[in-house]
Design a protein around this motif. Structure first.
Motif, PDB file in Angstrom:
ATOM      1  N   ARG A  64      -0.501  -0.920  -4.252  1.00 31.37           N
ATOM      2  CA  ARG A  64      -0.882  -3.015  -3.410  1.00 31.37           C
ATOM      3  C   ARG A  64       0.086  -3.500  -3.448  1.00 31.37           C
ATOM      4  N   PRO A  65      -0.214  -4.805  -2.608  1.00 35.45           N
ATOM      5  CA  PRO A  65       1.247  -5.499  -2.655  1.00 35.45           C
ATOM      6  C   PRO A  65       0.803  -6.083  -3.775  1.00 35.45           C
ATOM      7  N   ALA A  66       2.228  -7.052  -4.286  1.00 33.00           N
ATOM      8  CA  ALA A  66       2.735  -7.653  -5.122  1.00 33.00           C
ATOM      9  C   ALA A  66       3.776  -8.407  -5.100  1.00 33.00           C
ATOM     10  N   GLU A  67       3.454  -9.852  -5.644  1.00 30.32           N
ATOM     11  CA  GLU A  67       4.796 -10.546  -5.692  1.00 30.32           C
ATOM     12  C   GLU A  67       4.509 -11.921  -7.285  1.00 30.32           C
ATOM     13  N   ARG A  68       5.451 -12.569  -7.269  1.00 27.14           N
ATOM     14  CA  ARG A  68       5.981 -13.152  -8.340  1.00 27.14           C
ATOM     15  C   ARG A  68       6.774 -15.033  -8.386  1.00 27.14           C
ATOM     16  N   THR A  69       7.419 -15.066  -8.658  1.00 25.25           N
ATOM     17  CA  THR A  69       7.657 -16.856  -8.156  1.00 25.25           C
ATOM     18  C   THR A  69       8.452 -17.204  -9.759  1.00 25.25           C
ATOM     19  N   LEU A  70       9.579 -17.582 -10.145  1.00 27.43           N
ATOM     20  CA  LEU A  70       9.920 -17.971 -11.046  1.00 27.43           C
ATOM     21  C   LEU A  70      11.158 -18.795 -10.801  1.00 27.43           C
ATOM     22  N   ARG A  71      11.468 -19.988 -11.991  1.00 29.51           N
ATOM     23  CA  ARG A  71      12.200 -21.030 -11.739  1.00 29.51           C
ATOM     24  C   ARG A  71      13.055 -21.254 -12.398  1.00 29.51           C
ATOM     25  N   PHE A  72      14.454 -21.021 -12.018  1.00 30.75           N
ATOM     26  CA  PHE A  72      15.611 -20.504 -12.302  1.00 30.75           C
ATOM     27  C   PHE A  72      16.261 -21.703 -12.757  1.00 30.75           C
ATOM     28  N   LEU A  73      16.546 -23.063 -14.016  1.00 32.59           N
ATOM     29  CA  LEU A  73      16.993 -23.950 -14.643  1.00 32.59           C
ATOM     30  C   LEU A  73      18.137 -24.389 -15.134  1.00 32.59           C
ATOM     31  N   PRO A  74      19.174 -24.952 -14.283  1.00 26.42           N
ATOM     32  CA  PRO A  74      20.091 -25.040 -15.599  1.00 26.42           C
ATOM     33  C   PRO A  74      20.288 -24.937 -16.732  1.00 26.42           C
ATOM     34  N   GLY A  75      20.508 -23.910 -17.557  1.00 28.41           N
ATOM     35  CA  GLY A  75      20.738 -23.780 -19.248  1.00 28.41           C
ATOM     36  C   GLY A  75      21.740 -25.104 -19.694  1.00 28.41           C
ATOM     37  N   PRO A  76      22.584 -25.022 -21.179  1.00 24.63           N
ATOM     38  CA  PRO A  76      22.906 -25.859 -20.980  1.00 24.63           C
ATOM     39  C   PRO A  76      24.540 -25.512 -20.968  1.00 24.63           C
ATOM     40  N   HIS A  77      25.109 -24.725 -20.431  1.00 23.21           N
ATOM     41  CA  HIS A  77      25.889 -24.539 -19.806  1.00 23.21           C
ATOM     42  C   HIS A  77      26.049 -23.211 -18.850  1.00 23.21           C
ATOM     43  N   PRO A  78      27.035 -22.821 -17.989  1.00 23.28           N
ATOM     44  CA  PRO A  78      26.977 -22.178 -16.604  1.00 23.28           C
ATOM     45  C   PRO A  78      26.412 -21.080 -16.441  1.00 23.28           C
ATOM     46  N   GLY A  79      27.059 -20.078 -17.815  1.00 29.47           N
ATOM     47  CA  GLY A  79      26.722 -19.028 -18.305  1.00 29.47           C
ATOM     48  C   GLY A  79      25.350 -18.719 -18.920  1.00 29.47           C
ATOM     49  N   THR A  80      24.492 -20.027 -19.040  1.00 31.55           N
ATOM     50  CA  THR A  80      22.603 -19.790 -18.756  1.00 31.55           C
ATOM     51  C   THR A  80      22.360 -20.631 -17.918  1.00 31.55           C
ATOM     52  N   ALA A  81      20.832 -19.968 -18.032  1.00 36.51           N
ATOM     53  CA  ALA A  81      19.409 -20.531 -17.637  1.00 36.51           C
ATOM     54  C   ALA A  81      18.600 -21.313 -18.250  1.00 36.51           C
ATOM     55  N   LEU A  82      17.777 -21.397 -18.131  1.00 34.44           N
ATOM     56  CA  LEU A  82      16.112 -21.479 -18.925  1.00 34.44           C
ATOM     57  C   LEU A  82      15.065 -21.448 -17.538  1.00 34.44           C
ATOM     58  N   VAL A  83      14.515 -20.042 -18.009  1.00 33.26           N
ATOM     59  CA  VAL A  83      13.374 -19.433 -16.588  1.00 33.26           C
ATOM     60  C   VAL A  83      12.412 -19.795 -17.404  1.00 33.26           C
ATOM     61  N   ARG A  84      11.507 -20.903 -16.371  1.00 30.00           N
ATOM     62  CA  ARG A  84      10.080 -20.875 -16.160  1.00 30.00           C
ATOM     63  C   ARG A  84       8.875 -20.018 -15.159  1.00 30.00           C
ATOM     64  N   PHE A  85       8.113 -19.967 -15.670  1.00 30.94           N
ATOM     65  CA  PHE A  85       7.212 -19.634 -15.294  1.00 30.94           C
ATOM     66  C   PHE A  85       6.922 -20.568 -13.592  1.00 30.94           C
ATOM     67  N   SER A  86       6.279 -20.320 -12.219  1.00 32.31           N
ATOM     68  CA  SER A  86       6.135 -20.508 -10.975  1.00 32.31           C
ATOM     69  C   SER A  86       5.273 -22.585 -11.843  1.00 32.31           C
ATOM     70  N   ASP A  87       4.117 -22.378 -12.252  1.00 33.28           N
ATOM     71  CA  ASP A  87       4.215 -24.002 -12.672  1.00 33.28           C
ATOM     72  C   ASP A  87       4.443 -23.988 -13.778  1.00 33.28           C
ATOM     73  N   GLY A  88       6.069 -24.296 -14.387  1.00 30.19           N
ATOM     74  CA  GLY A  88       6.703 -25.012 -14.592  1.00 30.19           C
ATOM     75  C   GLY A  88       6.623 -24.481 -16.167  1.00 30.19           C
ATOM     76  N   ARG A  89       5.519 -23.609 -17.060  1.00 32.58           N
ATOM     77  CA  ARG A  89       5.483 -23.468 -18.323  1.00 32.58           C
ATOM     78  C   ARG A  89       7.506 -22.321 -19.108  1.00 32.58           C
ATOM     79  N   PRO A  90       7.222 -22.470 -20.030  1.00 34.32           N
ATOM     80  CA  PRO A  90       8.884 -21.984 -20.676  1.00 34.32           C
ATOM     81  C   PRO A  90       8.864 -20.770 -20.442  1.00 34.32           C
ATOM     82  N   PHE A  91       9.110 -19.391 -19.729  1.00 31.62           N
ATOM     83  CA  PHE A  91       8.920 -18.097 -19.978  1.00 31.62           C
ATOM     84  C   PHE A  91      10.344 -17.752 -20.719  1.00 31.62           C
ATOM     85  N   HIS A  92      11.294 -18.062 -20.893  1.00 34.28           N
ATOM     86  CA  HIS A  92      12.618 -18.011 -22.248  1.00 34.28           C
ATOM     87  C   HIS A  92      13.716 -18.254 -20.953  1.00 34.28           C
TER      88      HIS A  92
END
Length: 147
Positions: A64-92
């Motif tokens: 089956r075709p499959a796809e997903r989209t996530l947002r990787f936003l800047p975290g508190p320092h460069p080695g970090t990121a805040l990962v969000r679902f495509s709608d902006g909800r927090p993931f990890h």
């Protein structure tokens, strides 16, 4: 060099195209599926990355075709990121400054625990262990830089 490869700037590291191979094991039934495709980490708004994954997922012999989209936003320092679902909800959260990170994501009655490891500048992996009343899964994903 140690077992893990420290990342100074996670968004810079991830930027670009990656080949993706994932296995999904249902530990309750011993069924296994496979995903193969690509992930593109491209610019998102003023800062951050948009992660778009697409490919084919084969489960019980059915592709089956499959796809997903996530947002990787800047975290508190460069080695970090805040990962969000495509709608902006927090993931990890994601902190690759040591080359390894463990993150939890509670989802209804299930707990997703992800371990992220960076091997070198062109290879990293995530392993998600999912436990709950209806799920007992292990999702192992390898990423290899393209180009």
């Amino acid at each position: 060099m140690g077992e893990f490869w420290p990342v100074r700037d996670v968004l810079t590291y991830l930027t670009g195209n990656w080949r993706v191979e994932r296995t999904v094991r249902d530990l309750a039934s011993d069924a296994e599926g496979r995903f193969a495709g690509t992930t593109v980490f491209g610019p998102f708004e003023d800062a951050g990355l948009l992660h778009h994954e697409s490919g084919t997922f084969v489960w019980q012999g059915v592709p089956r075709p499959a796809e997903r989209t996530l947002r990787f936003l800047p975290g508190p320092h460069p080695g970090t990121a805040l990962v969000r679902f495509s709608d902006g909800r927090p993931f990890h959260d994601l902190d690759l400054t040591s080359g390894r990170h463990v993150a939890d994501h509670p989802c209804a009655a299930d707990l997703y625990r992800g371990e992220f490891t960076v091997r070198d500048e062109h290879h990293w992996q995530s392993v998600w262990r999912v436990r709950g009343p209806a799920k007992d899964l292990v999702l192992t994903t390898g990423y290899a830089r393209v180009g």
